[in-house]
Design a protein around this motif. Structure first.
Motif, PDB file in Angstrom:
ATOM      1  N   GLN A 218       0.819  -1.217   0.000  1.00  0.00           N
ATOM      2  CA  GLN A 218       0.000   0.000   0.000  1.00  0.00           C
ATOM      3  C   GLN A 218       0.854   1.268   0.000  1.00  0.00           C
ATOM      4  O   GLN A 218       0.332   2.373  -0.046  1.00  0.00           O
ATOM      5  CB  GLN A 218      -0.925   0.019   1.221  1.00  0.00           C
ATOM      6  N   MET A 219       2.165   1.112   0.074  1.00  0.00           N
ATOM      7  CA  MET A 219       3.070   2.261   0.183  1.00  0.00           C
ATOM      8  C   MET A 219       3.711   2.585  -1.161  1.00  0.00           C
ATOM      9  O   MET A 219       3.812   1.738  -2.033  1.00  0.00           O
ATOM     10  CB  MET A 219       4.188   1.953   1.192  1.00  0.00           C
ATOM     11  N   VAL A 220       4.156   3.809  -1.267  1.00  0.00           N
ATOM     12  CA  VAL A 220       5.031   4.205  -2.364  1.00  0.00           C
ATOM     13  C   VAL A 220       6.456   4.162  -1.786  1.00  0.00           C
ATOM     14  O   VAL A 220       7.159   3.188  -1.975  1.00  0.00           O
ATOM     15  CB  VAL A 220       4.647   5.593  -2.930  1.00  0.00           C
ATOM     16  N   LYS A 221       6.850   5.181  -1.024  1.00  0.00           N
ATOM     17  CA  LYS A 221       8.122   5.124  -0.286  1.00  0.00           C
ATOM     18  C   LYS A 221       7.855   4.323   0.981  1.00  0.00           C
ATOM     19  O   LYS A 221       6.831   4.531   1.651  1.00  0.00           O
ATOM     20  CB  LYS A 221       8.605   6.532   0.059  1.00  0.00           C
ATOM     21  N   LEU A 222       8.749   3.414   1.334  1.00  0.00           N
ATOM     22  CA  LEU A 222       8.535   2.585   2.514  1.00  0.00           C
ATOM     23  C   LEU A 222       8.717   3.399   3.787  1.00  0.00           C
ATOM     24  O   LEU A 222       9.622   4.230   3.896  1.00  0.00           O
ATOM     25  CB  LEU A 222       9.462   1.374   2.495  1.00  0.00           C
ATOM     26  N   ASP A 223       7.818   3.132   4.749  1.00  0.00           N
ATOM     27  CA  ASP A 223       7.747   3.863   6.010  1.00  0.00           C
ATOM     28  C   ASP A 223       8.032   2.879   7.140  1.00  0.00           C
ATOM     29  O   ASP A 223       7.225   1.983   7.412  1.00  0.00           O
ATOM     30  CB  ASP A 223       6.341   4.461   6.137  1.00  0.00           C
ATOM     31  N   VAL A 224       9.181   3.038   7.800  1.00  0.00           N
ATOM     32  CA  VAL A 224       9.612   2.104   8.832  1.00  0.00           C
ATOM     33  C   VAL A 224       8.605   2.049   9.983  1.00  0.00           C
ATOM     34  O   VAL A 224       8.280   0.962  10.469  1.00  0.00           O
ATOM     35  CB  VAL A 224      11.027   2.459   9.361  1.00  0.00           C
ATOM     36  N   GLN A 225       8.082   3.191  10.414  1.00  0.00           N
ATOM     37  CA  GLN A 225       7.119   3.188  11.523  1.00  0.00           C
ATOM     38  C   GLN A 225       5.846   2.429  11.143  1.00  0.00           C
ATOM     39  O   GLN A 225       5.336   1.637  11.938  1.00  0.00           O
ATOM     40  CB  GLN A 225       6.769   4.608  11.953  1.00  0.00           C
ATOM     41  N   ALA A 226       5.341   2.658   9.949  1.00  0.00           N
ATOM     42  CA  ALA A 226       4.131   1.962   9.515  1.00  0.00           C
ATOM     43  C   ALA A 226       4.388   0.460   9.362  1.00  0.00           C
ATOM     44  O   ALA A 226       3.533  -0.362   9.715  1.00  0.00           O
ATOM     45  CB  ALA A 226       3.622   2.555   8.207  1.00  0.00           C
ATOM     46  N   LEU A 227       5.551   0.089   8.869  1.00  0.00           N
ATOM     47  CA  LEU A 227       5.899  -1.327   8.757  1.00  0.00           C
ATOM     48  C   LEU A 227       6.019  -1.961  10.143  1.00  0.00           C
ATOM     49  O   LEU A 227       5.577  -3.102  10.353  1.00  0.00           O
ATOM     50  CB  LEU A 227       7.203  -1.503   7.978  1.00  0.00           C
ATOM     51  N   THR A 228       6.589  -1.228  11.086  1.00  0.00           N
ATOM     52  CA  THR A 228       6.723  -1.720  12.459  1.00  0.00           C
ATOM     53  C   THR A 228       5.349  -1.908  13.091  1.00  0.00           C
ATOM     54  O   THR A 228       5.097  -2.925  13.754  1.00  0.00           O
ATOM     55  CB  THR A 228       7.585  -0.753  13.301  1.00  0.00           C
ATOM     56  N   ARG A 229       4.451  -0.955  12.888  1.00  0.00           N
ATOM     57  CA  ARG A 229       3.087  -1.091  13.418  1.00  0.00           C
ATOM     58  C   ARG A 229       2.399  -2.319  12.822  1.00  0.00           C
ATOM     59  O   ARG A 229       1.744  -3.087  13.535  1.00  0.00           O
ATOM     60  CB  ARG A 229       2.266   0.170  13.148  1.00  0.00           C
ATOM     61  N   ALA A 230       2.571  -2.524  11.532  1.00  0.00           N
ATOM     62  CA  ALA A 230       1.967  -3.707  10.891  1.00  0.00           C
ATOM     63  C   ALA A 230       2.563  -4.978  11.483  1.00  0.00           C
ATOM     64  O   ALA A 230       1.835  -5.941  11.782  1.00  0.00           O
ATOM     65  CB  ALA A 230       2.197  -3.661   9.383  1.00  0.00           C
ATOM     66  N   TYR A 231       3.852  -5.005  11.679  1.00  0.00           N
ATOM     67  CA  TYR A 231       4.525  -6.165  12.246  1.00  0.00           C
ATOM     68  C   TYR A 231       3.997  -6.480  13.651  1.00  0.00           C
ATOM     69  O   TYR A 231       3.770  -7.633  13.993  1.00  0.00           O
ATOM     70  CB  TYR A 231       6.031  -5.879  12.295  1.00  0.00           C
ATOM     71  N   GLU A 232       3.776  -5.421  14.412  1.00  0.00           N
ATOM     72  CA  GLU A 232       3.308  -5.590  15.796  1.00  0.00           C
ATOM     73  C   GLU A 232       1.788  -5.745  15.890  1.00  0.00           C
ATOM     74  O   GLU A 232       1.251  -5.920  16.977  1.00  0.00           O
ATOM     75  CB  GLU A 232       3.768  -4.393  16.634  1.00  0.00           C
ATOM     76  N   GLY A 233       1.096  -5.676  14.768  1.00  0.00           N
ATOM     77  CA  GLY A 233      -0.357  -5.837  14.769  1.00  0.00           C
ATOM     78  C   GLY A 233      -1.118  -4.610  15.221  1.00  0.00           C
ATOM     79  O   GLY A 233      -2.278  -4.706  15.633  1.00  0.00           O
ATOM     80  N   GLN A 234      -0.486  -3.452  15.160  1.00  0.00           N
ATOM     81  CA  GLN A 234      -1.129  -2.205  15.562  1.00  0.00           C
ATOM     82  C   GLN A 234      -1.701  -1.498  14.332  1.00  0.00           C
ATOM     83  O   GLN A 234      -1.126  -1.605  13.250  1.00  0.00           O
ATOM     84  CB  GLN A 234      -0.113  -1.276  16.237  1.00  0.00           C
ATOM     85  N   PRO A 235      -2.803  -0.771  14.527  1.00  0.00           N
ATOM     86  CA  PRO A 235      -3.406  -0.036  13.394  1.00  0.00           C
ATOM     87  C   PRO A 235      -2.538   1.120  12.931  1.00  0.00           C
ATOM     88  O   PRO A 235      -1.720   1.617  13.607  1.00  0.00           O
ATOM     89  CB  PRO A 235      -4.725   0.477  13.941  1.00  0.00           C
TER      90      PRO A 235
END
Length: 163
Positions: free
Chosen positions: A146-163
């Motif tokens: 869903q990203m264009v430029k990768l976002d480390v915080q958003a990837l981390t939230r996804a990894y941790e199961g956070q919205p």
């Protein structure tokens, strides 16, 4: 002692191989122009007396840029993947490589002003998608698409199961 590199990627440019090598070595630390080959005869990509090949290093990895003429444009089948330690490094490379006519693509991919494709990927992404927990890995892959430029915080939230 490091092993001598015996396979060197050669990047085919229309007629701006020297400018491309100079640009890339300005973007990446620990980079330099090694040599330039001047052709003594006309060839499909240029005239006698012009640069035909530039050998250069990016972060210790050797490359060649070739003035091969316009018959073979870059496409998505080949890209250079850059592993970044953090978001600041992702942002720095992304901004530099999309400047002056470069274009964001998607999923961490971009096309630079010369038409070469790059993947700018935080090392955390590789850690997350390699996790043995399939759900964690799946969430990260879904977020990345869903990203264009990768976002480390958003990837981390996804990894941790956070919205």
């Amino acid at each position: 002692m490091a092993a001598k590199q015996t396979i060197t990627p050669c990047l085919w440019f229309d007629n701006n191989a020297e400018q491309a090598a100079e640009f890339y070595t300005s973007v990446f630390d620990n980079s330099r122009i090694i040599s330039k080959v001047i052709n003594h005869d006309d060839w499909p990509g240029g005239k006698a007396g012009e640069v035909v090949v530039v050998e250069f290093e990016l972060k210790g990895q050797r490359y060649q840029s070739l003035n091969g003429g316009p018959s073979q444009p870059f496409n998505d089948r080949v890209s250079l993947s850059v592993t970044c330690k953090d978001q600041a490094e992702v942002d720095r490379y992304w901004d530099a490589l999309t400047a002056d006519g470069g274009e964001p693509i998607m999923c961490g991919w971009l096309k630079d002003k010369f038409g070469l494709r790059w993947q700018i990927v935080p090392e955390a992404f590789f850690k997350f998608v390699s996790d043995q927990d399939i759900e964690k890995s799946r969430r990260v892959m879904q977020a990345m698409t869903q990203m264009v430029k990768l976002d480390v915080q958003a990837l981390t939230r996804a990894y941790e199961g956070q919205p």
